[in-house]
Design a protein around this motif. Structure first.
Motif: not given
Length: 98
Positions: A1-9, A73-78, A82-85
């Motif tokens: 979750m932290e990495k997804v937040i970092a990508i967005i912000t 579902y996992n870090m590989a998904d993130v 990441a670029d799409g996000l």
């Protein structure tokens, strides 16, 4: 979750973050997305008005009322999405600026 937040912000300095609806939320002029922390099997980012973006960026799952979910579902998904996000975040900013 932290990495997804970092990508967005970090996708744009225009994105504001906070807590709304019980989870990390992101906005630019209007609410863009919220992470639902209650789901334990994966990280889900709810894009509230994804239908306005006119693209699924390779990972969005269309839902009712114009919403879409991004499920990681996992870090590989993130890492894979990441670029799409980042593109989805910047598409939202462009939409709100026009």
């Amino acid at each position: 979750m932290e990495k997804v937040i970092a990508i967005i912000t970090t996708a744009s300095p225009k994105i504001e973050s906070g807590i709304k609806w019980g989870g990390p939320s992101f906005k630019f002029k209007e609410d863009m997305a919220t992470i639902n922390p209650k789901i334990k099997n994966y990280v889900v980012v709810v894009f509230h008005k994804a239908s306005l973006l006119n693209d699924d960026f390779g990972f969005l799952e269309e839902q009712t009322k114009g919403k879409a979910y991004a499920k990681f579902y996992n870090m590989a998904d993130v890492d894979q999405h990441a670029d799409g996000l980042k593109k989805a975040v910047n598409a939202w900013i462009k939409l709100m600026e026009n």
